[in-house]
Design an enzyme around this catalytic site. Structure first.
Site, short mmCIF file in Angstrom:
data_model
loop_
_atom_site.label_atom_id
_atom_site.label_comp_id
_atom_site.label_asym_id
_atom_site.label_seq_id
_atom_site.Cartn_x
_atom_site.Cartn_y
_atom_site.Cartn_z
N GLY A 92 32.31 43.36 -61.92
CA GLY A 92 32.36 43.53 -60.35
C GLY A 92 31.02 42.91 -59.61
O GLY A 92 30.06 42.77 -60.16
N ASN A 93 31.16 43.10 -58.33
CA ASN A 93 30.03 42.54 -57.64
C ASN A 93 28.64 43.50 -57.64
O ASN A 93 27.80 42.76 -57.70
CB ASN A 93 30.29 42.55 -55.91
CG ASN A 93 31.58 41.55 -55.94
OD1 ASN A 93 31.65 40.57 -56.69
ND2 ASN A 93 32.27 41.98 -54.93
N GLU A 114 30.74 44.48 -72.57
CA GLU A 114 32.02 44.18 -73.07
C GLU A 114 32.44 42.74 -72.53
O GLU A 114 33.00 42.01 -73.23
CB GLU A 114 33.05 44.95 -72.04
CG GLU A 114 33.26 46.29 -72.89
CD GLU A 114 33.94 47.17 -71.90
OE1 GLU A 114 34.25 48.31 -72.29
OE2 GLU A 114 34.42 46.76 -71.07
N GLY A 150 35.83 51.00 -71.01
CA GLY A 150 34.88 51.23 -72.09
C GLY A 150 33.65 52.06 -71.56
O GLY A 150 32.65 52.38 -72.09
#
Lengths: 516, 516
Positions: free
Chosen positions: A283-284, A306, A400
């Site tokens: 994400g950002n 991940e 995760g």
């Protein structure tokens, strides 16, 4: 079938299949999906946007659609690495093709079915998938559909751009369909490290991985050729992970994180040069943290995570990051091009592992991971909700985050302090769903500031969380809640007013805003 | 001081101190506590009922009492292994001697202070204590008070009946007071395995423990003699862990657990002979499970847990249990006598380790622990509250339950289906405090039955939990809640009515019963 196999062999379009036992099984995707039956448990490759089968899954959706059109019921249990390419998830969800989904999804159509109760979804830690499937908690795995980038002369499989649970799927499935994708650069071979040392207890041995860059396995998957029922050739790009540039809020969050790292270095709690291996969600905000690191004093950092996103490629190119371990390459179009064009360079600085290893508690604990994950909301005592909007509607899944937060060295959760234009506060009196307990969260960060909860009792935590992390618009209401909760007789170790604890959420449901 | 040391040396009552550097420091407990100052962080030995310092802690309570009587403020931060002998905890709590307590307690006076907000308490996973203290999350450790059973000629320390965090306390504390307890049988020497291989990242190595009985350390503690400021001689029994015989409810719970083991064996998911290493919490339910195993078909079982209770001694004697690993011997008076009288036998079947190792995620995952822990309550989706009565008042703490549940192989939580004469249901719509999330609980057990939640989505879980585990008096109300929660538009993946989710608890607070 023999005639067909011969024809297929002749028709092989790529030079990726170097073993005749597999060449003889080349068929079209439409033919391959005839091996998949209603009610089957189907395990497919794919982790984030990389490595999802590109021909067989659309053909399966089509088969299900036609089957349903003719009045027959047709759905499968779908097991994956994590999320898969979202068009694949969408196509299968649109035809009601999935009865049970595991372990993670991030696609609107599937999400709607899950929240409507028409698709069963089991939201488990990504590190637990392999052992739970081995144990049969999801029944017999009828068939695996796994994308690879090639088949060697000895019949081993060269992985594509993600590994996920593919090793496990190939081991446990009764039948296997392989997709050989010639779009994946041959030079990517060797970037993978597939560890074959895991086992079920009582046969487990130490996993001898002590540094992010250690290689403990082999570069290919093993497969029993007799289980392979079909091979499908493709030449198709991975779908791209969307990416928008970090905004001011993300950059403010990142800035608090970076200040915190320097604070920890100054206290001697993090190595000054290379910190400790970083894990960050997608994400950002995660990208903003990476950008910030790239501009900072540290060189030779490592990542144990991940997914590798575009930002990581930049950091590797600049020497900010020395080495990154992951299970998937979740890149934008530009990122894919950057990787493919410079694969010889990146292969020396990146390793892809099975998610069993990328998220393994033993390894996460040993390496001393700095875990940075997003959250939907946290409460004043540090309990974190990562999954359920208003406590009921699932967004994606825990993924995760628990693997890293629970066993990592520093467990940080990041979020803007508000959502939906300020009508939702990410800091609430009590979260209506807990994915990470107060025992497992050490640091909360919003654009407002950073709450360091280490060593604090609940009553001390609430003040720090509100003052450092809550948006100013919500601080008074939160302090008021705490004051009222602490003022009752017998307020307890963790003061709450059960009648008011979920009032922020109830107000949002009633009025469309958590504001008073 | 020199004169005094000479006198003390002459006055040594036991033959347990075989090194002159320590003999020269023998003093009375009253003299020893002069080294402890107001505001100090004091780390003491003790895990459950075993190994708490027996002379220095009462002397410290007395010193604090006199100091407070003279108008001075005197309190310390108290770090331990887990709970300690309850008279010790009580004495210190009664004089308001503890400002911060970590990581676990189980004593009514201390509990009252914590719930009143006058004692800060930090409730963390027992496996996290050592690394967090090393990192300085609890500040400088001024002094350690550690009970040992002897000092060797080379100046190493022979542990007593628990290990807990003693290795860490001896390593990190600025000053050390030793209590040498000659009541501990000399024949207990050798039962301990103190591992010195842990480190902070990035210096961690694999912990090469692959079987419950493996020895990976040494039988003694190391200590820097220059840090030892006082040695106090004692001859005092460990306090006894109370034990009442299992009642019908505990036996019913145990019976469901034992049936489940056979079910898992029949599915090939547990080894038929020796199952997998068992972990169980303290208490009557745990004892009932052990009794049931003793009457069952399995021989050569192993245990990897925190404490060894009386029941375990019987199982070892009968050959039901081949080997048990723990960090403490929490025995009744009779159990202590049994152990002491047959120490040569038990020493071959028991090992005591630091809690860093007994609860270590790496080891727990590798060994494939069957984790059986008590709970206060669970909700219909499998979230478990182990610590907070009605969400606010702490009972004891999370202890090691999260260490085992999160990384173990099978994660089971056990409780009677009701408490307080039936006025509290242990199965509720939503728990108001979560210690173990739905992602980490696999099996819930009450005397009513066993709910196997593996592989189930939330909507399937709620039915199984209610029908198998809830008391019949509460089933209708729970089913009604589920029906209403599922009936609203947009009910979501995990249906809840936020206005009613905590209504069972609110009703109890209002009326003294959760019943309608």
């Amino acid at each position: 079938m023999n005639v067909h196999h011969l024809l297929s062999d002749v028709a092989s379009e790529s030079n990726r299949i170097h073993h005749s036992a597999f060449r003889n099984k080349i068929v079209s995707a439409e033919e391959a999906v005839q091996h998949i039956h209603a009610g089957d448990t189907v395990a497919i490759s794919g982790f984030a946007s990389a490595g999802t089968p590109k021909a067989v899954t659309p053909a399966l959706a089509d088969r299900i659609r036609r089957s349903r059109a003719s009045g027959a019921d047709f759905a499968v249990n779908l097991l994956t690495g994590a999320s898969v390419a979202s068009d694949t998830e969408r196509m299968l969800a649109e035809v009601d093709g999935i009865s049970l989904r595991m372990p993670y999804q991030a696609e609107p159509t599937a999400r709607r079915s899950i929240n409507a109760g028409s698709m069963d979804y089991v939201d488990i830690h990504l590190s637990h998938v392999a052992q739970q499937v081995w144990e049969g908690y999801y029944g017999h795995v009828d068939i695996a559909v796994v994308e690879v980038s090639g088949i060697t002369e000895t019949g081993e499989l060269i992985p594509s751009a993600s590994i996920g649970n593919n090793k496990t799927w190939l081991d446990v499935a009764e039948k296997i369909i392989l997709e050989v994708n010639s779009w994946v650069p041959t030079a990517m071979a060797g970037i993978h490290d597939v560890y074959y040392g895991t086992a079920l207890p009582p046969h487990r041995k130490p996993i001898m991985l002590t540094a992010v860059e250690d290689r403990i396995g082999q570069t290919t998957f093993r497969v029993d050729p007799d289980k392979v029922v079909a091979v499908v050739e493709t030449n198709a790009r991975d779908s791209a992970s969307g990416l928008t540039p970090p905004d001011a809020v993300s950059q403010a969050i990142a800035s608090h994180v970076l200040d915190f790292f320097e604070h920890e270095v100054s206290r001697g709690r993090l190595p000054a040069d290379s910190l400790l291996p970083l894990q960050s969600g997608i994400g950002n905000v995660a990208n903003a943290v990476l950008q910030g690191l790239d501009a900072g004093p540290h060189k030779g950092l490592t990542c144990y995570s991940e997914v590798i996103q575009d930002g990581m490629l930049h950091l590797i190119k600049h020497g900010t990051v020395r080495f990154a371990s992951a299970t998937s390459l979740a890149l934008s179009e530009a990122g894919i091009d950057e990787l493919v064009s410079n694969i010889d360079f990146y292969r020396e600085h990146i390793v892809l592992r099975p998610q069993e290893i990328s998220n393994h508690p033993e390894v996460v604990r040993r390496l001393g991971i700095i875990a940075m994950n997003g959250m939907l909301e946290a409460d004043i005592y540090g309990n974190v909700n990562s999954t359920h909007v208003m406590g009921t509607k699932i967004m994606n899944g825990i993924g995760g985050s628990g693997d890293f937060a629970r066993n990592g060295y520093l467990s940080m959760f990041l979020s803007p302090s508000t959502a939906k234009g300020g009508s939702i506060s990410s800091i609430v009196p009590m979260v209506p769903h807990v994915d990470h307990t107060e025992h497992d969260t050490q640091v909360l960060v919003t654009e407002q500031g950073l709450a360091d909860l280490r060593g604090l009792s609940p009553r001390r935590r609430s003040r720090v969380v509100i003052d450092k992390c809550a948006h100013p618009d919500y601080r008074d209401a939160l302090h008021d809640y705490v004051a009222r909760a602490e003022s009752v007789a017998d307020a307890g170790h963790t003061p709450h007013l059960l009648g008011d604890a979920l009032s922020f959420h109830q107000r949002f449901l009633d009025t469309g805003s958590m504001r008073l």
